[in-house]
Design a protein around this motif. Sequence first.
Motif, PDB file in Angstrom:
ATOM      1  N   PHE A 175      -6.258   5.907   0.176  1.00 15.16           N
ATOM      2  CA  PHE A 175      -5.670   4.806   0.928  1.00 15.16           C
ATOM      3  C   PHE A 175      -4.385   4.427   0.199  1.00 15.16           C
ATOM      4  O   PHE A 175      -4.412   3.902  -0.921  1.00 15.16           O
ATOM      5  N   VAL A 176      -3.257   4.724   0.826  1.00 19.19           N
ATOM      6  CA  VAL A 176      -1.956   4.551   0.192  1.00 19.19           C
ATOM      7  C   VAL A 176      -1.258   3.334   0.786  1.00 19.19           C
ATOM      8  O   VAL A 176      -0.994   3.284   1.990  1.00 19.19           O
ATOM      9  N   LEU A 177      -0.976   2.352  -0.066  1.00 20.21           N
ATOM     10  CA  LEU A 177      -0.274   1.145   0.357  1.00 20.21           C
ATOM     11  C   LEU A 177       1.187   1.286  -0.032  1.00 20.21           C
ATOM     12  O   LEU A 177       1.525   1.323  -1.221  1.00 20.21           O
ATOM     13  N   TYR A 178       2.026   1.389   0.985  1.00 17.08           N
ATOM     14  CA  TYR A 178       3.442   1.690   0.754  1.00 17.08           C
ATOM     15  C   TYR A 178       4.236   0.396   0.618  1.00 17.08           C
ATOM     16  O   TYR A 178       4.238  -0.444   1.512  1.00 17.08           O
ATOM     17  N   HIS A 179       4.912   0.251  -0.514  1.00 18.86           N
ATOM     18  CA  HIS A 179       5.766  -0.908  -0.767  1.00 18.86           C
ATOM     19  C   HIS A 179       7.226  -0.515  -0.577  1.00 18.86           C
ATOM     20  O   HIS A 179       7.725   0.349  -1.310  1.00 18.86           O
ATOM     21  N   ARG A 180       7.865  -1.171   0.350  1.00 19.66           N
ATOM     22  CA  ARG A 180       9.307  -0.946   0.469  1.00 19.66           C
ATOM     23  C   ARG A 180      10.072  -1.933  -0.406  1.00 19.66           C
ATOM     24  O   ARG A 180      10.884  -1.554  -1.217  1.00 19.66           O
ATOM     25  N   ASP A 181       9.799  -3.238  -0.230  1.00 17.37           N
ATOM     26  CA  ASP A 181      10.386  -4.213  -1.154  1.00 17.37           C
ATOM     27  C   ASP A 181       9.423  -5.345  -1.483  1.00 17.37           C
ATOM     28  O   ASP A 181       9.751  -6.255  -2.216  1.00 17.37           O
ATOM     29  N   GLY A 182       8.209  -5.285  -0.926  1.00 17.46           N
ATOM     30  CA  GLY A 182       7.192  -6.250  -1.303  1.00 17.46           C
ATOM     31  C   GLY A 182       7.264  -7.585  -0.614  1.00 17.46           C
ATOM     32  O   GLY A 182       6.442  -8.467  -0.870  1.00 17.46           O
ATOM     33  N   ALA A 183       8.218  -7.798   0.285  1.00 18.99           N
ATOM     34  CA  ALA A 183       8.383  -9.112   0.887  1.00 18.99           C
ATOM     35  C   ALA A 183       7.224  -9.483   1.800  1.00 18.99           C
ATOM     36  O   ALA A 183       6.931 -10.649   1.990  1.00 18.99           O
ATOM     37  N   VAL A 184       6.545  -8.486   2.379  1.00 19.72           N
ATOM     38  CA  VAL A 184       5.461  -8.764   3.310  1.00 19.72           C
ATOM     39  C   VAL A 184       4.108  -8.392   2.735  1.00 19.72           C
ATOM     40  O   VAL A 184       3.133  -9.128   2.861  1.00 19.72           O
ATOM     41  N   ILE A 185       4.041  -7.259   2.064  1.00 19.05           N
ATOM     42  CA  ILE A 185       2.751  -6.681   1.699  1.00 19.05           C
ATOM     43  C   ILE A 185       2.097  -7.341   0.489  1.00 19.05           C
ATOM     44  O   ILE A 185       0.907  -7.183   0.259  1.00 19.05           O
ATOM     45  N   ALA A 186       2.859  -8.088  -0.275  1.00 20.00           N
ATOM     46  CA  ALA A 186       2.411  -8.523  -1.603  1.00 20.00           C
ATOM     47  C   ALA A 186       1.184  -9.431  -1.559  1.00 20.00           C
ATOM     48  O   ALA A 186       1.300 -10.631  -1.340  1.00 20.00           O
ATOM     49  N   ASP A 187       0.039  -8.828  -1.782  1.00 16.96           N
ATOM     50  CA  ASP A 187      -1.189  -9.572  -2.072  1.00 16.96           C
ATOM     51  C   ASP A 187      -1.525 -10.660  -1.062  1.00 16.96           C
ATOM     52  O   ASP A 187      -1.988 -11.738  -1.429  1.00 16.96           O
ATOM     53  N   THR A 188      -1.320 -10.445   0.209  1.00 15.28           N
ATOM     54  CA  THR A 188      -1.720 -11.432   1.210  1.00 15.28           C
ATOM     55  C   THR A 188      -3.139 -11.120   1.679  1.00 15.28           C
ATOM     56  O   THR A 188      -3.598  -9.976   1.603  1.00 15.28           O
ATOM     57  N   PRO A 189      -3.847 -12.127   2.185  1.00 17.67           N
ATOM     58  CA  PRO A 189      -5.215 -11.889   2.664  1.00 17.67           C
ATOM     59  C   PRO A 189      -5.290 -10.825   3.757  1.00 17.67           C
ATOM     60  O   PRO A 189      -6.297 -10.132   3.861  1.00 17.67           O
TER      61      PRO A 189
END
Length: 334
Positions: A63-77
């Motif tokens: 399961f690959v979590l792709y970070h482009r700049d982290g503005a959305v994906i960062a540790d949200t529920p």
Amino acid sequence: MGITAKELAKILNLSEATVSVALNNKPGVSTETRQRILEAAEQYGYDFTKVSGRKKLNGSIYFVLYHRDGAVIADTPFFSELTDGVRETCAREGLKLNIRYLYADDSLNDQLAAIRDSDCAGVILLATEMKAEDFARFDVLHMPIVLLDGYLRNSPYDSIVINNAQGAGLAVDYLVKHRRTQPGYLRSAYAISNFDERADGFYQAIRAHGMSTSKSLVHRLTPSSDGAYEDMKEILERGEEPASCYFADNDVIAAGAIRAFKRAGYRIPEDIAIVGFDNMSIAGYMDPPLTTVNVPKKYMAEMAVMRLVSLFGADHFVPVRMEVTTNLVKRRSV
């Protein structure tokens, strides 16, 4: 002895063909019917090894979590629940799981090579932040890939996505019905495909109610609770008059905006009503609890795992886009 597909169809009062489609994770049945069949199959002990692609793997699912700049994906529920869904489904199916974070920087090629040279049998790729140019870099893996929460037109990969436009329409319809006025829009300042589709749904619903889209008050806010709070506080301190109701691109934007409104003396929902999106765990604990569009996050994750497994050893492959519907969770912010 477990139940057969024929017996399951009889119990559910469905055709054998419908049950077979759902069990084999093929398109052609609604999200609700598919979930009902799978839950019943688990309950009655259906033997999933009978289903094509359910054999044990000599390798791991990544399961690959792709970070482009982290503005959305960062540790949200939202993403935590997707991860939990992938983990629980793999555990239930006896599949080995490896969770990796990839970063869109100069090391990405090395990161992909490490996955290619590992025991990885296939990838579920969290594509929320991905842009069109990012997808081609994954071609070097040469293995089955299923996109979760992201889609690319003409993509060679399967996709499991949200019906964002439908969800935004539900929110607008509810606000118009209860407030009898034109909703404003708390829109993300950060562009991703999900938010773009929610914007399309918002404006479609505004037009469907005979309203001019140019008259909807729109605030561009950072898609984090603290960021949205600071942005909305600044807007109010400039003396801008808020709308009497808003649709927010997601729950964290709604949470930040509500804090700013309350700080400025506005009451929720008496003065300003708000509907969020995603039904994150925080929504039920806010003051007041947030009315929001529910996304079946764990179900999306389950579908991604099931679809990926069905691709192993498949003789024929045609990419599919599976779109899950949403529903409105009514709480006290409207």
